[in-house]
Design a protein around this motif. Structure first.
Motif, PDB file in Angstrom:
ATOM      1  N   PRO A 199     -20.226  22.227  12.656  1.00  0.00           N
ATOM      2  CA  PRO A 199     -21.739  21.760  11.829  1.00  0.00           C
ATOM      3  C   PRO A 199     -22.701  21.004  12.624  1.00  0.00           C
ATOM      4  CG  PRO A 199     -19.707  21.914  10.036  1.00  0.00           C
ATOM      5  CD  PRO A 199     -19.373  21.546  11.435  1.00  0.00           C
ATOM      6  N   GLU A 200     -22.331  19.693  12.957  1.00  0.00           N
ATOM      7  CA  GLU A 200     -22.999  18.991  14.087  1.00  0.00           C
ATOM      8  C   GLU A 200     -23.229  19.690  15.400  1.00  0.00           C
ATOM      9  OE1 GLU A 200     -20.657  14.980  12.818  1.00  0.00           O
ATOM     10  OE2 GLU A 200     -20.973  15.279  15.069  1.00  0.00           O
ATOM     11  N   GLU A 201     -22.010  20.911  16.232  1.00  0.00           N
ATOM     12  CA  GLU A 201     -23.108  21.436  17.477  1.00  0.00           C
ATOM     13  C   GLU A 201     -23.472  22.477  16.953  1.00  0.00           C
ATOM     14  OE1 GLU A 201     -18.879  22.059  18.595  1.00  0.00           O
ATOM     15  OE2 GLU A 201     -19.567  21.181  20.499  1.00  0.00           O
ATOM     16  N   SER A 202     -23.441  23.112  16.329  1.00  0.00           N
ATOM     17  CA  SER A 202     -24.217  24.511  15.560  1.00  0.00           C
ATOM     18  C   SER A 202     -25.746  23.263  15.214  1.00  0.00           C
ATOM     19  CB  SER A 202     -24.123  25.031  14.522  1.00  0.00           C
ATOM     20  OG  SER A 202     -22.659  26.157  14.005  1.00  0.00           O
ATOM     21  N   ALA A 203     -26.096  22.560  14.503  1.00  0.00           N
ATOM     22  CA  ALA A 203     -27.571  22.335  14.060  1.00  0.00           C
ATOM     23  C   ALA A 203     -27.872  21.360  15.864  1.00  0.00           C
ATOM     24  CB  ALA A 203     -26.900  20.778  13.342  1.00  0.00           C
ATOM     25  N   ALA A 204     -27.028  20.731  16.414  1.00  0.00           N
ATOM     26  CA  ALA A 204     -27.621  20.755  17.749  1.00  0.00           C
ATOM     27  C   ALA A 204     -28.571  21.798  17.998  1.00  0.00           C
ATOM     28  CB  ALA A 204     -26.790  19.966  18.643  1.00  0.00           C
ATOM     29  N   SER A 207     -31.608  22.635  17.038  1.00  0.00           N
ATOM     30  CA  SER A 207     -32.411  21.772  17.612  1.00  0.00           C
ATOM     31  C   SER A 207     -32.932  21.952  18.674  1.00  0.00           C
ATOM     32  CB  SER A 207     -32.160  20.095  17.385  1.00  0.00           C
ATOM     33  OG  SER A 207     -32.241  19.452  17.764  1.00  0.00           O
ATOM     34  N   PRO A 219     -31.557  20.176   6.413  1.00  0.00           N
ATOM     35  CA  PRO A 219     -30.553  19.560   6.523  1.00  0.00           C
ATOM     36  C   PRO A 219     -29.900  20.936   6.171  1.00  0.00           C
ATOM     37  CG  PRO A 219     -31.475  18.080   5.245  1.00  0.00           C
ATOM     38  CD  PRO A 219     -32.595  18.523   5.876  1.00  0.00           C
ATOM     39  N   ARG A 223     -27.027  23.481   7.644  1.00  0.00           N
ATOM     40  CA  ARG A 223     -25.516  23.578   6.767  1.00  0.00           C
ATOM     41  C   ARG A 223     -25.409  25.321   6.961  1.00  0.00           C
ATOM     42  NH1 ARG A 223     -25.536  18.280   5.697  1.00  0.00           N
ATOM     43  NH2 ARG A 223     -26.514  18.734   3.755  1.00  0.00           N
TER      44      ARG A 223
END
Length: 670
Positions: A199-204, A207, A219, A223
């Motif tokens: 999730p964090e890498e996908s969001a980055a 971004s 957010p 997700r």
């Protein structure tokens, strides 16, 4: 022997390189660019560095194997590593896409080895005929070098093994959608598995495309998008490109649109179809011309397109095709590789083909005919540039349509490179073209065929012969027979060549094609020579010269005189050989290097040597060497040196002869 890349290796085995050590790799074959928007994967990059930083046991070097499902970014990871650290391999990078995870046929091992050997300096004329022999030559060529070999989309271990470099200072980076356990067991390949982004890498990643503010504002939607895309970078980038193209559309709305599609596709357990769902969203957000082009590209048989072929398929003006391709690249549906070339990812090709299949058959046939005409007109322009002053090998059929634009060629080398780069696609286009176009599409490649005559042209030329007969073109049949016969002669298939060439002489005569008749007579005489039928060969060459002189066509006259010079030399008649060689040279004037002048000067040198005129013979051999070196083909230079060595032996200059033979053996081992 242990091999390490520049830089330090941490305690956990991860390779650590400083910015000054991240230099651009030396690409020996076209290398795709570094992936745009690449993010994360630092652990996987470090694992590749650790795998490739230490040589494996055995004769070869280290092997890293990046594996994972379709769309997870195996190729992007490999290219990112190569562009960051490939400069640590001073002898360069060899890259090949084997196509094992796509819907196109796998690359033939013999063809890949031929490309690798050519990139390493092997003359195509020196390539062994069998894959096993080419693999053995490849092992010798890579021994002692420090190369990085990148094998993308491998389908099986046996595809990869012959491509592994032999040098202990070399390494191989392999990507595959399969585990390739045989490669791990037999070659000590170190697997580097890739999963979907978290999730964090996908969001980055989102971004980087959409901007931090827009991602931070929704957010929950971010997700949801990461979950719906299974963390696949390809799907995430396509979705992000679609959102970026429509600033007024919220991320939650896009996630809602994807949700039903993704659930259905996940139940089918086909991870690639989840990407297809994302592609459908992206396609719907394209401008109309770009959307139309994406559909048309589904009819293209190759992976690489340019504005010319794209414009032909979609019936677009050149500038509109350029703009539409740029829009597809911005949407991550095609990848720019430089020089106006674009590559379709396999998954995108599948989607485009499904789109194209939904169009009417009449429209599909028209698009394929436009593509065939595009390649035919471009091929005619390339042939004219590759062989200035030559007559066109054929005229376009009456049913053809002149393309809106064709590529320009500045030099003969550019034209020949175009033929080489498009050879595979031309074969695919020919296979689906009507007979009236098919034989022309093969024949137009004659400049490349004559330069790479041992490079497996017989099946294509036989197809062209069948098409010429079927379409009722006796002149085309004669020209194809002449070219096919030449290829068969070089391949030592002499009886096949005789059967092919004998009708070509009569066909050219009936069509009133005196130049074609002269060429066919020369080629048939070459067969007689190889079969030791010297009287028939001499009579045929004399007749060819008469026909060429009557036609007033200097290149055909030069061809006949060159072969007559060789015929008389073999028969022990140096005076007649010298006469033909000098007459041929008088017609072979031009600014650029010319292989004909190499052969004619060498023949004149041998004739003068046979007449005991040794100083004059050396002058002619010197002219032949100068011309051969200007052309840059080591084999031709070596042939002249060996002929010169024989002449020096005849002149009693044994030391000079030995020196010439040594130099010839260095250029082209006997």
């Amino acid at each position: 022997m242990e091999f390490r890349l520049p830089g330090a290796v941490a305690a956990d085995g991860a390779l650590q390189l400083g910015p000054e050590e991240r230099r651009s790799p030396l690409a020996l074959l076209p290398l795709p660019g570094a992936p745009r928007g690449f993010y994360g994967r630092e652990a996987e990059l470090a694992a590749l560095g650790a795998a490739l930083g230490t040589g494996a046991a055995g004769a070869g070097g280290a092997v890293a194997l990046a594996t994972g499902p379709a769309g997870v970014g195996r190729t992007a990871l490999a290219l990112e590593w190569v562009h960051r650290y490939g400069g640590g391999f001073p002898d360069g990078v060899l890259f090949v896409d084997l196509g094992g995870d796509g819907d196109r046929p796998d690359r033939e091992l013999a063809d890949v080895l031929a490309e690798f050997l050519a990139a390493l300096g092997t003359d195509p004329a020196d390539l062994p005929p069998t894959p096993a022999a080419r693999a053995a030559l490849y092992r010798r060529a890579t021994a002692g070098r420090r190369l990085l070999v990148v094998v993308d989309n491998a389908g099986a271990s046996e595809q990869v093994r012959p491509l592994l470099p032999a040098g202990a200072g070399s390494a191989a980076l392999v990507t595959s959608g399969r585990r390739l356990r045989g490669l791990v067991a037999a070659e000590s390949a170190r697997p580097v598995p890739l999963a979907g982004l978290g999730p964090e890498e996908s969001a980055a990643l989102l971004s980087r495309v959409l901007g931090p503010a827009r991602v931070a504002a929704e957010p929950e939607a971010v997700r949801a998008l990461a979950d719906l895309c299974d963390g696949l970078p390809l799907a995430l980038r396509i979705v992000a490109a679609g959102i970026a193209a429509d600033p007024g559309r919220g991320l939650a709305a896009v996630a809602g649109h994807l949700r039903d599609e993704q659930r259905r596709l996940v139940r089918l357990a086909a991870e690639e179809i989840s990407v297809t769902g994302a592609l459908r969203i992206s396609h719907g957000q394209l401008p109309p011309t770009a959307a139309r082009l994406l559909c048309a590209l589904g009819l293209h048989p190759g992976r690489t397109v340019d504005p010319y072929t794209a414009g032909a398929l979609a019936d677009l003006e050149h500038r509109d095709a350029v703009r539409a391709l740029e829009q597809l690249a911005a949407a991550q549906l095609v990848t720019a590789t430089g020089a106006g070339q674009y590559v379709l990812h396999d998954l995108v090709r599948r989607y485009a083909r499904r789109l194209a299949a939904g169009t009417g058959r009449v429209e599909q046939r028209a698009a394929r005919a436009r593509l065939a005409d595009q390649y035919l007109y471009a091929g005619l322009a390339a042939a004219q540039c590759a062989e200035p002053g030559s007559r066109p090998c054929c005229e376009p059929p009456a049913s053809s349509r002149r393309p809106r634009a064709v590529p320009g060629f500045g030099t003969a080398e550019e034209a020949l490179q175009w033929f080489g780069a498009h050879r595979e696609t031309l074969a695919e286009v020919t296979a689906t073209a009507d007979p009236d176009r098919a034989w022309r599409l093969v024949l137009v490649q004659w400049p490349l065929i004559l330069r790479r005559v041992r490079d497996g042209w017989v099946p294509q030329l036989r197809l062209a012969l069948e098409a010429a007969v079927e379409s009722g073109h006796p002149d085309g049949e004669g020209r194809v027979r002449a070219l096919l016969g030449r290829v068969l002669v070089v391949g030592r298939r002499l009886h096949e060549a005789a059967a092919c060439l004998a009708p070509a002489v009569e066909l050219a005569a009936r069509a009133g094609d005196q130049v074609g008749r002269a060429v066919a007579l020369v080629n048939l005489a070459a067969v007689h020579t190889e079969l030791a039928e010297h009287a028939a060969a001499g009579a045929g060459l004399d007749r060819a010269l008469e026909v060429a002189l009557a036609a007033g066509h200097p290149p055909a006259v030069v061809l006949a005189r060159r072969h007559l010079a060789g015929h008389h030399l073999a028969a022990g008649r140096p005076r007649q050989a010298l006469d033909h060689a000098l007459h041929g040279l008088a017609l072979s004037v031009g600014e650029g290097p010319d292989p004909r002048r190499v052969l004619l000067n060498a023949a004149a040198g041998e004739a003068l040597s046979g007449l005991g005129r040794h100083p004059e013979a050396r002058e002619r051999f010197g002219a032949a060497l100068t011309e051969a070196e200007r052309i840059g083909r080591d084999e031709s230079t070596a042939d002249v040196l060996r002929a010169l060595a024989r002449a020096e032996d005849a002149a009693g200059r044994a030391r000079s002869a030995a020196a010439h033979r040594r130099r010839a053996d260095l250029l082209s081992p006997p």
